[in-house]
Scaffold this motif. Structure first.
Motif, short mmCIF file in Angstrom:
data_model
loop_
_atom_site.label_atom_id
_atom_site.label_comp_id
_atom_site.label_asym_id
_atom_site.label_seq_id
_atom_site.Cartn_x
_atom_site.Cartn_y
_atom_site.Cartn_z
N LEU A 96 47.09 37.45 9.85
CA LEU A 96 48.43 38.03 9.68
C LEU A 96 48.75 39.01 10.80
O LEU A 96 49.91 39.18 11.18
CB LEU A 96 48.53 38.75 8.32
N PHE A 97 47.72 39.68 11.33
CA PHE A 97 47.96 40.67 12.39
C PHE A 97 48.28 40.01 13.73
O PHE A 97 48.57 40.69 14.70
CB PHE A 97 46.74 41.59 12.55
N ASN A 98 48.21 38.67 13.76
CA ASN A 98 48.53 37.95 15.00
C ASN A 98 49.79 37.11 14.88
O ASN A 98 50.03 36.23 15.70
CB ASN A 98 47.35 37.06 15.40
N LEU A 99 50.60 37.40 13.85
CA LEU A 99 51.88 36.69 13.75
C LEU A 99 52.85 37.35 14.72
O LEU A 99 53.46 38.39 14.43
CB LEU A 99 52.41 36.75 12.31
N SER A 100 52.99 36.74 15.89
CA SER A 100 53.61 37.45 17.01
C SER A 100 55.12 37.60 16.90
O SER A 100 55.74 38.29 17.70
CB SER A 100 53.24 36.76 18.33
N ASN A 101 55.74 36.96 15.89
CA ASN A 101 57.19 37.14 15.73
C ASN A 101 57.56 38.21 14.70
O ASN A 101 58.73 38.45 14.44
CB ASN A 101 57.84 35.81 15.32
N ILE A 102 56.54 38.82 14.10
CA ILE A 102 56.81 39.81 13.05
C ILE A 102 57.64 40.99 13.59
O ILE A 102 57.33 41.56 14.63
CB ILE A 102 55.48 40.35 12.46
N ARG A 103 58.70 41.31 12.83
CA ARG A 103 59.49 42.51 13.11
C ARG A 103 59.30 43.57 12.01
O ARG A 103 59.37 44.75 12.29
CB ARG A 103 60.97 42.16 13.27
N ALA A 104 59.09 43.10 10.79
CA ALA A 104 58.84 44.04 9.69
C ALA A 104 57.63 43.56 8.91
O ALA A 104 57.61 42.43 8.41
CB ALA A 104 60.06 44.13 8.79
N PHE A 105 56.63 44.44 8.80
CA PHE A 105 55.39 44.12 8.09
C PHE A 105 55.18 45.24 7.07
O PHE A 105 54.86 46.37 7.44
CB PHE A 105 54.23 44.06 9.08
N ASP A 106 55.44 44.94 5.80
CA ASP A 106 55.39 46.00 4.79
C ASP A 106 54.56 45.55 3.59
O ASP A 106 55.01 44.77 2.76
CB ASP A 106 56.81 46.34 4.33
N ILE A 107 53.32 46.07 3.54
CA ILE A 107 52.45 45.76 2.40
C ILE A 107 52.18 47.04 1.59
O ILE A 107 51.23 47.10 0.82
CB ILE A 107 51.13 45.11 2.87
N GLY A 108 53.02 48.05 1.78
CA GLY A 108 52.80 49.35 1.16
C GLY A 108 52.85 49.32 -0.36
O GLY A 108 53.42 48.43 -0.98
N THR A 109 52.23 50.36 -0.97
CA THR A 109 52.23 50.56 -2.42
C THR A 109 51.76 49.31 -3.17
O THR A 109 52.49 48.69 -3.93
CB THR A 109 53.63 51.03 -2.91
N ASN A 110 50.51 48.95 -2.89
CA ASN A 110 49.82 47.89 -3.61
C ASN A 110 48.39 48.37 -3.90
O ASN A 110 48.17 49.58 -3.96
CB ASN A 110 49.82 46.60 -2.78
N LYS A 111 47.47 47.44 -4.08
CA LYS A 111 46.07 47.81 -4.33
C LYS A 111 45.18 47.16 -3.28
O LYS A 111 44.07 46.70 -3.57
CB LYS A 111 45.66 47.36 -5.73
N ILE A 112 45.71 47.08 -2.07
CA ILE A 112 45.01 46.35 -1.01
C ILE A 112 43.86 47.20 -0.47
O ILE A 112 43.99 48.40 -0.29
CB ILE A 112 46.02 45.97 0.09
N GLN A 113 42.72 46.52 -0.26
CA GLN A 113 41.52 47.20 0.19
C GLN A 113 41.12 46.70 1.57
O GLN A 113 41.95 46.19 2.30
CB GLN A 113 40.40 46.96 -0.83
N GLY A 114 39.86 46.85 1.87
CA GLY A 114 39.38 46.36 3.16
C GLY A 114 39.32 47.50 4.17
O GLY A 114 39.75 48.63 3.91
N THR A 115 38.79 47.18 5.32
CA THR A 115 38.53 48.17 6.36
C THR A 115 39.21 47.76 7.65
O THR A 115 39.09 46.61 8.08
CB THR A 115 37.01 48.29 6.61
#
Length: 483
Positions: free
Chosen positions: A225-244
């Protein structure tokens, strides 16, 4: 013979005409509220192609568009709408349509755009919407839809926009949506979705808006997802997403303007590569478990809002705040928050050289030393200044009164000394002045009484002398004086 032939070819048209008129009259019959009397024009005295909101094709008198946007209409959606077989666009945005979307909508094989946003439509998303194979846009934001997102929507191979913002959808995001190779916008903000972000979403090469804010989505962000080069808005805020996140993670989003992972459970560091996204205007890592250094943000000339609060950034020592000096002269910067971290070192003088467009500066809850620079009074548009719960010394800047738009000034729990500057009376917009738990001396200036909007005044646990001036006690709006 010729006349018979002409009749034979004409009859489907007549029938089609009749079908469309009947379908429209049935649609009208389900309207229960029509404050603007729109439906008065919908009568047999004029051809239905002339009815308000109806557009017919150029060649045939068949309905191709039904547009009744923001016309104060209420009612339910007639199943007969499925008989408008030439319909390409249905736009009922901003009315008060209620009850379910009829299953018959699946009969609209030519439908390209379905605009149902901002109504009171309930029930589930019809699964046979997938039969409308020409659909390019589906927008149902601002309704009361329940149930799950049908996985059959992954069959709509022409779909470019899919929006269900502000509904009550639950269940997982169907992995089948990764088949929508033309998809440009996927907006699922403010629902009750759970599950994970499908790994396969890394295939959505045309995606420019990915918004799942305000759900209960967990798991990790698929790296692709971090390589979707056409992204203008990336909003995954206020969830329960984890990872490093790792500082060397490659984020390849050259056009991204809005990037938010705030209010999740993400650990690690800010990837240095995000600082190459020179179009960024909103950057939000707020309220996670991130630590380490904040990289230079020198290239972010369009930055408007930087949210780094409530993490574990910094090491409690000198150099932690160096990144702030890379924001000098960013003329679009209006909001900056680094509250509740582990930032140490001296209060950076360079903040005085920030753009005077800055409206919010939140630095409370760190380990910042030194004094508040007098030149902070250059930031004449500042509305919120929060430096509370640090280890600041020295006096409140003498010229604080130049910040004439200041609404909130928090400086409690520091080691501030000196007196309250007389110029504070110029802050006529002030609603909250919180200076408790410091070493402030002298009298309370009587011209604080000019701050007519003051609601909260916190002065306890200082070394103040004298009495509370009557000008302050006379402020009708003031609810609490902490003496």
């Amino acid at each position: 013979g010729l006349n018979l032939l002409r009749l034979a070819t004409a009859s489907p048209l007549v029938r089609g005409n009749d079908t469309d008129q009947q379908a429209l009259l049935q649609f009208k019959a389900k309207i229960t509220g029509d404050q603007l009397n729109i439906m008065d024009s919908w009568n047999r005295s004029i051809h239905f192609c002339q009815w308000i909101g109806v557009t017919c094709g150029r060649k045939h008198p068949r309905v191709t568009k039904l547009k009744l946007r923001i016309l104060k209409l209420s009612g339910s959606l007639s199943p007969y709408i499925g008989n408008l077989s030439f319909l390409r666009e249905l736009d009922l945005v901003g009315n008060s349509f209620y009850n379910q979307i009829p299953q018959e909508i699946g009969g609209l094989r030519r439908l390209e755009a379905l605009h149902l946003a901002n109504n009171s439509i309930s029930g589930e998303i019809p699964s046979n919407l997938s039969a409308c194979s020409k659909l390019i846009l589906v927008d149902m934001r601002g309704n009361q839809l329940t149930g799950e997102i049908p996985s059959s929507l992954g069959l709509l191979s022409n779909l470019e926009v899919l929006g269900f913002v502000h509904n009550s959808l639950r269940g997982s995001i169907p992995p089948s949506l990764a088949n929508l190779s033309s998809l440009e916008e996927l907006s699922l903000t403010y629902n009750a979705l759970s599950g994970i972000i499908p790994e396969s979403f890394g295939r959505l090469r045309n995606l420019s808006v990915f918004a799942i804010f305000g759900n209960a989505i967990s798991g990790i962000v698929p790296g692709a997802l971090f390589n979707l080069s056409n992204i203008r808005a990336f909003d995954i805020g206020t969830n329960k997403i984890q990872g490093t996140l790792h500082s060397d993670l490659e984020i390849n989003m050259p056009h991204v303007e809005f990037f938010s992972v705030g209010e999740n459970q993400i650990s690690g560091q800010i990837p240095i590569s995000i600082s190459n996204a020179s179009n960024l205007n909103f950057l939000d890592f707020d309220n996670n478990m991130l630590d380490g250094n904040v990289p230079s943000l020198e290239k972010l000339d369009n930055l408007f809002d930087l949210e780094l609060g409530i993490n574990h950034f910094g090491h409690g020592r000198k150099g932690d705040l160096n990144f702030l000096c890379t924001l000098v002269n960013k003329t679009k910067l209006e909001y900056l928050s680094i509250v509740k971290n582990n930032f140490g070192g001296e209060f950076p003088e360079c903040i005085s050289n920030f753009s005077s467009n800055l409206r919010g500066l939140n630095m409370g809850g760190n380990n910042i030393l030194g004094k508040i620079p007098d030149e902070i009074s250059n930031l004449i548009n500042l509305e919120v200044l929060d430096v509370g719960h640090n280890q600041l010394l020295g006096s409140i800047p003498f010229d604080i009164g130049r910040l004439w738009k200041l609404n909130i000034f928090y400086a409690s729990s520091n080691f501030l000394s000196g007196t309250i500057p007389h110029s504070i009376g110029n802050l006529t917009e002030l609603t909250k002045l919180i200076l408790d738990i410091n070493n402030i001396q002298g009298n309370i200036p009587s011209n604080l009484g000019k701050c007519q909007n003051l609601l909260l005044l916190g002065l306890s646990n200082n070394n103040l002398s004298g009495t509370i001036p009557p000008e302050i006690l006379g402020l009708s709006s003031l609810s609490i004086v902490l003496s």
